[in-house]
Design a protein around this motif. Structure first.
Motif, PDB file in Angstrom:
ATOM      1  N   PRO A  63       0.895  -1.205   0.055  1.00  0.00           N
ATOM      2  CA  PRO A  63      -0.244   0.058  -0.025  1.00  0.00           C
ATOM      3  C   PRO A  63       0.693   1.119  -0.019  1.00  0.00           C
ATOM      4  CG  PRO A  63       0.128  -0.985   1.999  1.00  0.00           C
ATOM      5  CD  PRO A  63       0.719  -1.925   1.209  1.00  0.00           C
ATOM      6  N   GLY A  64       0.249   2.319  -0.460  1.00  0.00           N
ATOM      7  CA  GLY A  64       0.867   3.654  -0.416  1.00  0.00           C
ATOM      8  C   GLY A  64       1.666   3.912  -1.642  1.00  0.00           C
ATOM      9  N   ASP A  65       2.337   5.211  -1.630  1.00  0.00           N
ATOM     10  CA  ASP A  65       2.951   5.632  -2.795  1.00  0.00           C
ATOM     11  C   ASP A  65       4.579   4.914  -2.560  1.00  0.00           C
ATOM     12  OD1 ASP A  65       4.637   6.910  -0.558  1.00  0.00           O
ATOM     13  OD2 ASP A  65       3.788   8.955  -1.212  1.00  0.00           O
ATOM     14  N   MET A  66       5.459   5.319  -3.538  1.00  0.00           N
ATOM     15  CA  MET A  66       6.669   4.941  -3.617  1.00  0.00           C
ATOM     16  C   MET A  66       7.449   4.993  -2.433  1.00  0.00           C
ATOM     17  SD  MET A  66       8.874   2.748  -5.020  1.00  0.00           S
ATOM     18  CE  MET A  66       8.326   2.646  -6.869  1.00  0.00           C
ATOM     19  N   LYS A  67       7.619   6.231  -1.585  1.00  0.00           N
ATOM     20  CA  LYS A  67       8.188   6.362  -0.393  1.00  0.00           C
ATOM     21  C   LYS A  67       7.536   5.209   0.820  1.00  0.00           C
ATOM     22  CE  LYS A  67       9.319   9.787   2.980  1.00  0.00           C
ATOM     23  NZ  LYS A  67       9.063   9.108   4.103  1.00  0.00           N
ATOM     24  N   ASP A  68       6.257   4.953   0.844  1.00  0.00           N
ATOM     25  CA  ASP A  68       5.748   4.110   1.696  1.00  0.00           C
ATOM     26  C   ASP A  68       6.179   2.740   1.431  1.00  0.00           C
ATOM     27  OD1 ASP A  68       4.211   6.325   3.014  1.00  0.00           O
ATOM     28  OD2 ASP A  68       2.574   6.154   1.494  1.00  0.00           O
ATOM     29  N   LYS A  69       6.352   2.326   0.181  1.00  0.00           N
ATOM     30  CA  LYS A  69       6.840   1.127  -0.120  1.00  0.00           C
ATOM     31  C   LYS A  69       8.125   0.660   0.271  1.00  0.00           C
ATOM     32  CE  LYS A  69       3.683   1.280  -4.304  1.00  0.00           C
ATOM     33  NZ  LYS A  69       2.617   0.338  -4.060  1.00  0.00           N
ATOM     34  N   VAL A  70       9.181   1.884  -0.174  1.00  0.00           N
ATOM     35  CA  VAL A  70      10.579   1.467   0.300  1.00  0.00           C
ATOM     36  C   VAL A  70      11.021   1.721   1.835  1.00  0.00           C
ATOM     37  CG1 VAL A  70      11.134   1.739  -2.057  1.00  0.00           C
ATOM     38  CG2 VAL A  70      11.492   3.497  -0.772  1.00  0.00           C
ATOM     39  N   ASP A  71      10.306   2.449   2.446  1.00  0.00           N
ATOM     40  CA  ASP A  71      10.699   2.971   3.642  1.00  0.00           C
ATOM     41  C   ASP A  71      10.944   2.056   4.733  1.00  0.00           C
ATOM     42  OD1 ASP A  71      11.041   5.696   2.992  1.00  0.00           O
ATOM     43  OD2 ASP A  71       9.399   6.448   4.410  1.00  0.00           O
ATOM     44  N   PRO A  72      10.401   0.801   4.679  1.00  0.00           N
ATOM     45  CA  PRO A  72      10.639  -0.289   5.653  1.00  0.00           C
ATOM     46  C   PRO A  72      11.953  -0.555   5.426  1.00  0.00           C
ATOM     47  CG  PRO A  72       8.420  -0.290   4.872  1.00  0.00           C
ATOM     48  CD  PRO A  72       8.914   0.747   4.048  1.00  0.00           C
ATOM     49  N   TYR A  73      12.518  -0.827   4.217  1.00  0.00           N
ATOM     50  CA  TYR A  73      13.590  -1.315   3.908  1.00  0.00           C
ATOM     51  C   TYR A  73      14.926  -0.413   4.270  1.00  0.00           C
ATOM     52  CZ  TYR A  73      10.886  -4.467   1.607  1.00  0.00           C
ATOM     53  OH  TYR A  73       9.814  -5.437   1.349  1.00  0.00           O
ATOM     54  N   LEU A  74      14.821   0.817   4.346  1.00  0.00           N
ATOM     55  CA  LEU A  74      15.357   2.003   4.624  1.00  0.00           C
ATOM     56  C   LEU A  74      15.485   2.404   6.104  1.00  0.00           C
ATOM     57  CD1 LEU A  74      14.729   3.956   1.486  1.00  0.00           C
ATOM     58  CD2 LEU A  74      16.671   2.488   1.834  1.00  0.00           C
ATOM     59  N   ARG A  75      14.620   1.745   6.990  1.00  0.00           N
ATOM     60  CA  ARG A  75      14.435   2.471   8.405  1.00  0.00           C
ATOM     61  C   ARG A  75      15.648   2.224   9.073  1.00  0.00           C
ATOM     62  NH1 ARG A  75      10.809   5.515   9.764  1.00  0.00           N
ATOM     63  NH2 ARG A  75      12.466   6.430  10.967  1.00  0.00           N
ATOM     64  N   PRO A  76      16.536   1.057   9.134  1.00  0.00           N
ATOM     65  CA  PRO A  76      17.889   1.473   9.810  1.00  0.00           C
ATOM     66  C   PRO A  76      18.616   2.596   9.378  1.00  0.00           C
ATOM     67  CG  PRO A  76      17.606  -0.734   8.931  1.00  0.00           C
ATOM     68  CD  PRO A  76      16.508  -0.012   8.364  1.00  0.00           C
ATOM     69  N   LEU A  77      18.593   2.948   8.194  1.00  0.00           N
ATOM     70  CA  LEU A  77      19.379   4.451   8.084  1.00  0.00           C
ATOM     71  C   LEU A  77      18.640   5.546   8.614  1.00  0.00           C
ATOM     72  CD1 LEU A  77      19.713   3.457   4.301  1.00  0.00           C
ATOM     73  CD2 LEU A  77      21.413   3.529   5.911  1.00  0.00           C
ATOM     74  N   TYR A  78      17.400   5.485   8.492  1.00  0.00           N
ATOM     75  CA  TYR A  78      16.692   6.831   9.266  1.00  0.00           C
ATOM     76  C   TYR A  78      17.061   6.745  11.031  1.00  0.00           C
ATOM     77  CZ  TYR A  78      13.353   7.496   5.375  1.00  0.00           C
ATOM     78  OH  TYR A  78      12.879   7.984   4.291  1.00  0.00           O
ATOM     79  N   ASP A  79      16.926   5.492  11.415  1.00  0.00           N
ATOM     80  CA  ASP A  79      17.353   5.460  12.763  1.00  0.00           C
ATOM     81  C   ASP A  79      18.578   5.916  13.144  1.00  0.00           C
ATOM     82  OD1 ASP A  79      14.589   4.154  13.222  1.00  0.00           O
ATOM     83  OD2 ASP A  79      15.759   2.158  13.047  1.00  0.00           O
ATOM     84  N   ALA A  80      19.554   5.513  12.512  1.00  0.00           N
ATOM     85  CA  ALA A  80      20.958   6.057  12.790  1.00  0.00           C
ATOM     86  C   ALA A  80      21.082   7.816  12.744  1.00  0.00           C
ATOM     87  CB  ALA A  80      21.955   5.353  11.628  1.00  0.00           C
ATOM     88  N   LEU A  81      20.206   8.295  11.499  1.00  0.00           N
ATOM     89  CA  LEU A  81      20.303   9.747  11.523  1.00  0.00           C
ATOM     90  C   LEU A  81      19.547  10.341  12.422  1.00  0.00           C
ATOM     91  CD1 LEU A  81      19.400  10.129   7.532  1.00  0.00           C
ATOM     92  CD2 LEU A  81      21.399  10.674   8.773  1.00  0.00           C
ATOM     93  N   TYR A  82      18.528   9.897  12.858  1.00  0.00           N
ATOM     94  CA  TYR A  82      17.877  10.500  14.319  1.00  0.00           C
ATOM     95  C   TYR A  82      18.507  10.181  15.357  1.00  0.00           C
ATOM     96  CZ  TYR A  82      13.667  11.361  11.370  1.00  0.00           C
ATOM     97  OH  TYR A  82      12.715  11.929  10.495  1.00  0.00           O
ATOM     98  N   ASP A  83      19.504   9.306  15.592  1.00  0.00           N
ATOM     99  CA  ASP A  83      19.998   9.238  16.704  1.00  0.00           C
ATOM    100  C   ASP A  83      21.464  10.259  16.676  1.00  0.00           C
ATOM    101  OD1 ASP A  83      20.746   7.691  18.986  1.00  0.00           O
ATOM    102  OD2 ASP A  83      22.363   6.740  18.301  1.00  0.00           O
TER     103      ASP A  83
END
Length: 327
Positions: free
Chosen positions: A185-205
């Motif tokens: 479900p969702g647009d392209m960002k919604d589709k790929v974000d779960p696979y990129l989550r570890p990178l987001y987590d490191a940035l927010y840390d």
């Protein structure tokens, strides 16, 4: 079974001010070292007597002296010596080939991000950080938990903070999604974000949340699946390709040739966790075999001893490595 000969080492400290911090509340830090190394530590004022097998007694001495020096270098006797830092010192002292633990004691090679100072937690991580500083392209290979992606993101954030680069580009292949991506479900960002989550987590840390959000919106930080890299030239950028064991040789060649002027690239992956179809060669494995000894490229192999998760994770990985070596 013959018992190992007991060995005794005495350490005498010249500054009592640091000892409460070194010993820990109710000698908790000393107890942690005793349990980890199967040694006895008896403290008498400014003296610690270490008793155990020769190797373990020497490792205990190196650990304690490094922690004492780290406290002295911080020049904050009111600070806190956490259980995690004791684990870090033990990991350094037990490293392959008995590495020079003075780098840990001095706190050398700290990476300054907006939210925290990131330091190496093992000798292998220090070698990796040094490679990230020296080389334009670095391959960080090793099992999960060795910090290969986290440290790469830290260096990228530090480079952006000091204006060495104008943007950060983070990418990884979404192999798990495959052809099923369109059914999510969702647009392209919604589709790929779960696979990129570890990178987001490191940035927010490492960065304030509002700064991350603002830079993501402006494109100063870009997180995208690997397929979006085709046809681009990435100049003045710090590029990180994560989970690169799931690239094909064609994809790896494509992404390596995206590097533009004044840019750096880090490729991370774990060759024991390839999710490609059976019979398909990993682009990471292919690239490492071709590019070894090429000027400007560093290839660092982290091991189970560099794992900074629960101690049992390192033992699990070492067991698997032993099995694979015998196979």
């Amino acid at each position: 079974m013959r018992q190992k000969k007991s060995h005794s080492i005495k350490i005498e400290f010249d500054n009592n001010e640091f000892l409460p911090l070194l010993y820990g509340h109710h000698n908790s830090n000393l107890a942690q070292i005793e349990q980890a190394l199967d040694v006895s530590l008896d403290s008498f004022g400014n003296i610690i007597q270490i008793t155990g097998s020769q190797d373990n007694a020497v490792t205990a001495r190196d650990t304690i002296e490094a922690l004492y020096q780290r406290i002295a270098n911080d020049r904050d006797p009111q600070g806190d010596l956490s259980s995690a830092m004791v684990k870090d010192a033990l990991r350094w002292a037990k490293g392959d080939g008995k590495p020079d633990i003075s780098a840990f004691a001095k706190g050398d090679g700290a990476i300054e991000t907006w939210r925290k100072s990131v330091t190496a937690k093992s000798a292998g991580q220090k070698t990796y950080i040094d490679a990230l500083t020296r080389h334009d392209v670095v391959f960080g290979i090793g099992p999960a938990g060795t910090g290969k992606t986290y440290l790469a993101v830290a260096k990228a954030v530090a480079a952006l903070k000091s204006r060495q680069v104008e943007r950060i580009v983070l990418s990884r292949p979404a192999v798990e999604a495959g052809e099923r991506l369109g059914f999510l479900p969702g647009d392209m960002k919604d589709k790929v974000d779960p696979y990129l989550r570890p990178l987001y987590d490191a940035l927010y840390d490492m960065m304030p949340a509002e700064k991350v959000d603002r830079m993501l919106a402006s494109g100063q930080i870009e997180i995208a699946p690997l397929a979006f890299m085709r046809g681009r030239t990435l100049a003045q950028s710090y590029v990180i390709i994560d989970e690169a064991q799931n690239t094909t040789p064609v994809q790896m060649k494509m992404v390596l040739t995206r590097l533009g002027d004044d840019s750096r690239m880090v490729i991370t992956g774990d060759l024991s966790q390839v999710d490609l179809p059976s019979g398909q060669k990993s682009g990471l494995e292919d690239a490492v075999s071709i590019l070894d000894n090429v000027e400007g490229i560093g290839i660092i192999r982290l091991k189970g001893t560099d794992v900074v998760r629960h101690p049992v994770v390192a033992r699990i990985l070492n067991a698997y490595e032993t099995r694979d070596t015998k196979a």
